[in-house]
Design an enzyme around this catalytic site. Structure first.
Site, PDB file in Angstrom:
ATOM      1  CG  ASP A   1       6.819  10.980 -18.637  1.00  0.00           C
ATOM      2  OD1 ASP A   1       7.583  12.108 -18.930  1.00  0.00           O
ATOM      3  OD2 ASP A   1       7.114   9.779 -19.112  1.00  0.00           O
TER       4      ASP A   1
ATOM      5  CG  ASP B   1       7.193  11.344 -25.046  1.00  0.00           C
ATOM      6  OD1 ASP B   1       6.460  11.448 -25.853  1.00  0.00           O
ATOM      7  OD2 ASP B   1       7.747  12.345 -24.606  1.00  0.00           O
TER       8      ASP B   1
END
Length: 228
Positions: free
Chosen positions: A11, A13
């Site tokens: 991922d 963020d």
């Protein structure tokens, strides 16, 4: 305890970049004029989702007099001034460089839009050029449902060449939605949660760490860091 893996999907963020705290600032800026507060209870629910899905959740949860398009337009106005300040999270650069040196295939699976991704990675182009594939759910038509559904990670897996088995992929996530998405795609998931996330929302992950600095690659059959 853990299955050996050959591929990594990150991922972005809050996991590789400190953009979750920047999102908090941006969303507060957008809620404040309407007399509403963007709280952690709401943030946890929309973390990891497509940008548009996250916007819809916040608007509905706070009963804001905005459409999703209006929300996205206001967010766009903050991209250059706020998100270009994004910094790498502790341990991210070391881990990425280590895996690259051992030719471990790495991809990105983010809820961000392409425009947001470019803003956030402005000062980290070299680091992010390493990743392939890069799946940006907010702009990717192949991702029909955002995290916590398995679609994002299934799409990311399908874009490796050759395509690996789900069991040979290790996912790194910071949000409960992201963890559920990776698990639903039959992958192992290392979670590096924000300290504000309640403990009971971290229990589904394969492994929980306080920081990427704590990760030991050899636990999953990856080459260990060289002892200094």
């Amino acid at each position: 305890m853990y299955q050996h893996v050959t591929h990594i999907i990150f991922d972005m963020d809050g996991l590789l970049l400190n953009t979750e705290e920047l999102y908090t600032i941006a969303f507060q800026n957008m809620c404040r004029p309407h007399g509403k507060s963007y709280t952690w209870d709401i943030k946890i629910k929309c973390m990891g989702k497509k940008a548009q899905d996250g916007a819809r959740y916040v608007i509905d949860a706070l009963d804001l007099p905005l459409t999703v398009d209006q929300w996205m337009e206001q967010l766009h106005d903050q991209l250059e001034s706020l998100f270009t300040q994004a910094k790498l999270m502790p341990g991210a650069e070391k881990l990425i460089s280590h895996l690259k040196s051992h030719n471990v295939p790495m991809g990105i699976c983010s809820g961000s839009t392409r425009e947001g991704y470019l803003a956030k990675t402005t000062h980290h182009r070299e680091t992010f050029s390493i990743f392939s594939p890069v799946v940006l759910c907010g702009s990717d038509e192949d991702v029909k449902q955002s995290k916590p559904h398995p679609d994002p990670y299934n799409v990311a897996r399908s874009r490796f060449d050759p395509v690996p088995s789900a069991g040979s992929i290790l996912v790194f996530e910071d949000s409960p939605n992201g963890v559920e998405s990776g698990i639903a795609a039959d992958m192992q998931v290392v979670m590096v949660p924000d300290p504000n996330i309640p403990h009971d929302l971290t229990t589904k992950s394969t492994l929980v760490l306080n920081s990427l600095e704590e990760f030991k690659p050899e636990l999953f059959g990856l080459p260990p860091y060289q002892q200094s």
